[in-house]
Structures are given as C-alpha cells and as structure tokens.
Design an enzyme around this catalytic site. Sequence first.
Site, PDB file in Angstrom:
ATOM      1  N   ALA A  66       0.863  -1.181   0.000  1.00  0.00           N
ATOM      2  CA  ALA A  66       0.000   0.000   0.000  1.00  0.00           C
ATOM      3  C   ALA A  66       0.898   1.229   0.000  1.00  0.00           C
ATOM      4  CB  ALA A  66      -0.889  -0.017   1.243  1.00  0.00           C
ATOM      5  N   GLY A 112       0.621  -5.124   0.998  1.00  0.00           N
ATOM      6  CA  GLY A 112      -0.602  -5.213   0.199  1.00  0.00           C
ATOM      7  C   GLY A 112      -0.372  -5.860  -1.161  1.00  0.00           C
ATOM      8  N   GLU A 115      -0.497  -9.469  -0.457  1.00  0.00           N
ATOM      9  CA  GLU A 115      -1.902  -9.777  -0.136  1.00  0.00           C
ATOM     10  C   GLU A 115      -2.761  -9.826  -1.401  1.00  0.00           C
ATOM     11  OE1 GLU A 115      -1.764  -6.616   2.897  1.00  0.00           O
ATOM     12  OE2 GLU A 115      -2.808  -8.038   4.193  1.00  0.00           O
ATOM     13  N   GLU A 135       4.905  -5.280   7.270  1.00  0.00           N
ATOM     14  CA  GLU A 135       4.150  -4.255   8.003  1.00  0.00           C
ATOM     15  C   GLU A 135       4.667  -4.005   9.414  1.00  0.00           C
ATOM     16  OE1 GLU A 135       2.808  -6.502   6.023  1.00  0.00           O
ATOM     17  OE2 GLU A 135       1.208  -5.579   4.838  1.00  0.00           O
TER      18      GLU A 135
HETATM   19  N1  COA Z   1       4.566   3.147  -0.632  1.00  0.00           N
HETATM   20  C1  COA Z   1       4.959   4.314  -1.158  1.00  0.00           C
HETATM   21  N2  COA Z   1       6.071   4.462  -1.905  1.00  0.00           N
HETATM   22  C2  COA Z   1       6.807   3.361  -2.094  1.00  0.00           C
HETATM   23  C3  COA Z   1       6.468   2.100  -1.568  1.00  0.00           C
HETATM   24  C4  COA Z   1       5.281   2.016  -0.800  1.00  0.00           C
HETATM   25  N3  COA Z   1       4.850   0.881  -0.277  1.00  0.00           N
HETATM   26  N4  COA Z   1       7.420   1.201  -1.928  1.00  0.00           N
HETATM   27  C5  COA Z   1       8.323   1.875  -2.677  1.00  0.00           C
HETATM   28  N5  COA Z   1       7.958   3.167  -2.785  1.00  0.00           N
HETATM   29  C6  COA Z   1       8.638   4.229  -3.513  1.00  0.00           C
HETATM   30  C7  COA Z   1       9.890   4.712  -2.785  1.00  0.00           C
HETATM   31  O1  COA Z   1       9.536   5.647  -1.765  1.00  0.00           O
HETATM   32  C8  COA Z   1      10.665   5.314  -3.920  1.00  0.00           C
HETATM   33  O2  COA Z   1      10.118   6.568  -4.233  1.00  0.00           O
HETATM   34  P1  COA Z   1      11.107   7.825  -4.560  1.00  0.00           P
HETATM   35  O3  COA Z   1      11.881   7.364  -5.771  1.00  0.00           O
HETATM   36  O4  COA Z   1      10.163   8.946  -4.859  1.00  0.00           O
HETATM   37  O5  COA Z   1      11.968   8.017  -3.339  1.00  0.00           O
HETATM   38  C9  COA Z   1      10.357   4.394  -5.087  1.00  0.00           C
HETATM   39  O6  COA Z   1       9.137   3.734  -4.746  1.00  0.00           O
HETATM   40  C10 COA Z   1      11.419   3.334  -5.332  1.00  0.00           C
HETATM   41  O7  COA Z   1      11.624   2.628  -4.121  1.00  0.00           O
HETATM   42  P2  COA Z   1      13.044   2.525  -3.353  1.00  0.00           P
HETATM   43  O8  COA Z   1      12.768   2.338  -1.900  1.00  0.00           O
HETATM   44  O9  COA Z   1      13.915   3.678  -3.744  1.00  0.00           O
HETATM   45  O10 COA Z   1      13.630   1.181  -4.004  1.00  0.00           O
HETATM   46  P3  COA Z   1      14.707   0.198  -3.348  1.00  0.00           P
HETATM   47  O11 COA Z   1      15.112  -0.728  -4.426  1.00  0.00           O
HETATM   48  O12 COA Z   1      15.732   0.947  -2.593  1.00  0.00           O
HETATM   49  O13 COA Z   1      13.845  -0.637  -2.262  1.00  0.00           O
HETATM   50  C11 COA Z   1      11.941  -1.877  -1.437  1.00  0.00           C
HETATM   51  C12 COA Z   1      12.784  -1.468  -2.662  1.00  0.00           C
HETATM   52  C13 COA Z   1      10.725  -2.620  -1.966  1.00  0.00           C
HETATM   53  C14 COA Z   1      12.739  -2.767  -0.488  1.00  0.00           C
HETATM   54  C15 COA Z   1      11.505  -0.584  -0.676  1.00  0.00           C
HETATM   55  O14 COA Z   1      10.920   0.304  -1.627  1.00  0.00           O
HETATM   56  C16 COA Z   1      10.501  -0.812   0.417  1.00  0.00           C
HETATM   57  O15 COA Z   1      10.853  -1.273   1.491  1.00  0.00           O
HETATM   58  N6  COA Z   1       9.215  -0.468   0.160  1.00  0.00           N
HETATM   59  C17 COA Z   1       8.181  -0.531   1.171  1.00  0.00           C
HETATM   60  C18 COA Z   1       7.704  -1.932   1.349  1.00  0.00           C
HETATM   61  C19 COA Z   1       6.653  -1.983   2.430  1.00  0.00           C
HETATM   62  O16 COA Z   1       6.892  -1.729   3.592  1.00  0.00           O
HETATM   63  N7  COA Z   1       5.433  -2.351   2.015  1.00  0.00           N
HETATM   64  C20 COA Z   1       4.329  -2.524   2.919  1.00  0.00           C
HETATM   65  C21 COA Z   1       3.506  -1.304   2.979  1.00  0.00           C
HETATM   66  S1  COA Z   1       2.147  -1.533   4.100  1.00  0.00           S
END
Ligand code: COA
Length: 257
Positions: A66, A112, A115, A135
């Site tokens: 999400a 999400g 999910e 989460e």
């Molecule tokens: N919500 C909002 N933005 C998100 C996102 C999310 N769940 N997951 C990734 N993004 C965004 C990042 O903020 C980033 O945006 P920016 O370029 O404007 O800074 C972009 O997507 C690319 O992600 P980034 O984190 O730079 O890539 P990465 O390769 O370093 O890491 C992940 C990849 C998937 C490990 C990392 O993005 C992450 O941990 N995401 C969240 C996962 C999460 O907690 N999901 C559950 C949500 S309830």
Amino acid sequence: MIYQNLLVEDAGYIRRITIARAEKLNALNKAILAELSDAIAAALAAEAVRGIVLTGSGEKAFVAGADIGEFASFNADQGRELARAGQASVFDVIHHATKPIVAAINGFALGGGLELALACHIRVAASQAKLGLPEVSLGLIPGYGGTQRLTQLVGRGRALEMILTGDMITATEALDYGMVNRVVAPHELLAEAEGILKRIVVRSPSAVAAAIRAVNAGVGNAAQGFETEIEEFGRCFGTPDFTEGVAAFLEKRKPNF
Ligand code: COA
C-alpha cells in the site's frame, strides 16, 4: 472508466491487467485501488473474458505494498476504514471471483502487494521475485487479508514467521512453502501464467465457477479472522510505533521502536 494507472489487454478469452506505476514500485494508492476495483468488476462482467492475469509493470516490482505516504497521517478510524474498504472493493472480490485470476509476480510482492497475490486463485512467480509482509517494521500488521490468507496457504508456523519477522523470502522459498504454484525465468512469466489460464478457459465456465465456489467454501470460515485483522490494523494507527515506523520509511532511515 479510463485508467491512468492500469493497462488492460485482451488475448482470446484472457484479460491481462497490469498495474502501471513502476516509478513507485506499483504501490497501491487510492486511485489504483479504485481502478482495480472497476477493472476486476468489468472483467468479471464481460462475457468474452474467462480468465484474468494480474501483474505489475517494470522489472522490479509486482506491487511493493500500500502507498505508505498516503496513510502516514491516518488515525485508528481511518486505518480501519482503509482496510475494510480495500478488502471489500478489491481483495475479497478477487478471492470470491468465479473466473480464475492468476497473479504473475514479476518482482517485489510486499505487504498489500503480496496480499493482492494471495487473494488470487493461482500464483506464478519470476525467479527474482521477493515476497514478504513487512508491516511490523512500520508499526502495522497486514490489513488486506494477509494474516488469514497466508495462514490458510502455508500454515500457522510459516505464516507467523513471515508476519512477525517482516522478512522477505525468495521465489524458490515461496515455492517450497506452497505460496506460489510455479517459479519461472522472468521472460517466461506471462506466458506461463497465461498458459495455465489457456488450459482453464477451454473448460466449462459454469463448472470452473462452481469449483472455485466449492474450494473457497472449504477454506474454513475465516470471517472472524478477517474482522479481527481489520480491528487490529486500525488500532495500530493510534500507536507511537506507527508514527515512528512510517516516518522512518519516508525519511529513508531505520525505525527506532
Ligand atoms: N509506498 C509508497 N512508496 C513506495 C512504496 C510504498 N509501499 N514502496 C516503494 N515506494 C517508492 C519509494 O519511496 C521510492 O520513491 P522515490 O523514488 O520517490 O523516493 C520508489 O518507490 C522506489 O523505491 P526505493 O525504496 O527507492 O527502491 P529500493 O530498491 O531501494 O527498495 C523496497 C525497494 C521494496 C525494499 C523498498 O521500496 C521498500 O521497502 N518499500 C516498502 C515496502 C513496504 O513496507 N510495504 C508494505 C507497505 S504496508
């Protein structure tokens, strides 16, 4: 509805729906959820469609969860409503759909995003995909059915390990767990997912629908579990851990719980 965040393509009886927000790793914001709800309903209503593939755009992510920025300032009531509305409009609709929906997991399937894949009937993963429910690192729990559907699929022990550690697993581990049906090379992913559907769409649509209803009916009566998940998910939004966890993600640092 004209979609800003989805691509919809038909080939024979199969409709492919691609979430197209690759620059944010296809994170599910309000607009995408509204479009997905509409696109799934339209596919289920269309007589010419007998099966659906759901995937993400780009090579990196299926869906990375999400949209964290969107719910960062939510309170408990808003958190509960986020879970309830999402489950009712998208996740439960996919779960109960009587046309088969296959998730083609092309990269990160987190929160999400996982999910969403778990709500589908069948999952195929590309070999580089990573799956997880992170989460707890945000001070939250899964809120789109993950505590229920993951447990149904892999059992309580493995589900709790994934949910409590928040760690990601590889596609091969997911196959071993029974979370995904197949793992293939990235360039074979869509053909593999659509190949499964091609074998289903030539069968009797009414029998396919009946089989899905019967299998779903036997998966246990989890109504109370889904309700508890929504309540607990909402409660998380009132905690200091949620404030810290989400702030840490947005500030690109580690949370200090
Ligand atoms: N919500 C909002 N933005 C998100 C996102 C999310 N769940 N997951 C990734 N993004 C965004 C990042 O903020 C980033 O945006 P920016 O370029 O404007 O800074 C972009 O997507 C690319 O992600 P980034 O984190 O730079 O890539 P990465 O390769 O370093 O890491 C992940 C990849 C998937 C490990 C990392 O993005 C992450 O941990 N995401 C969240 C996962 C999460 O907690 N999901 C559950 C949500 S309830």
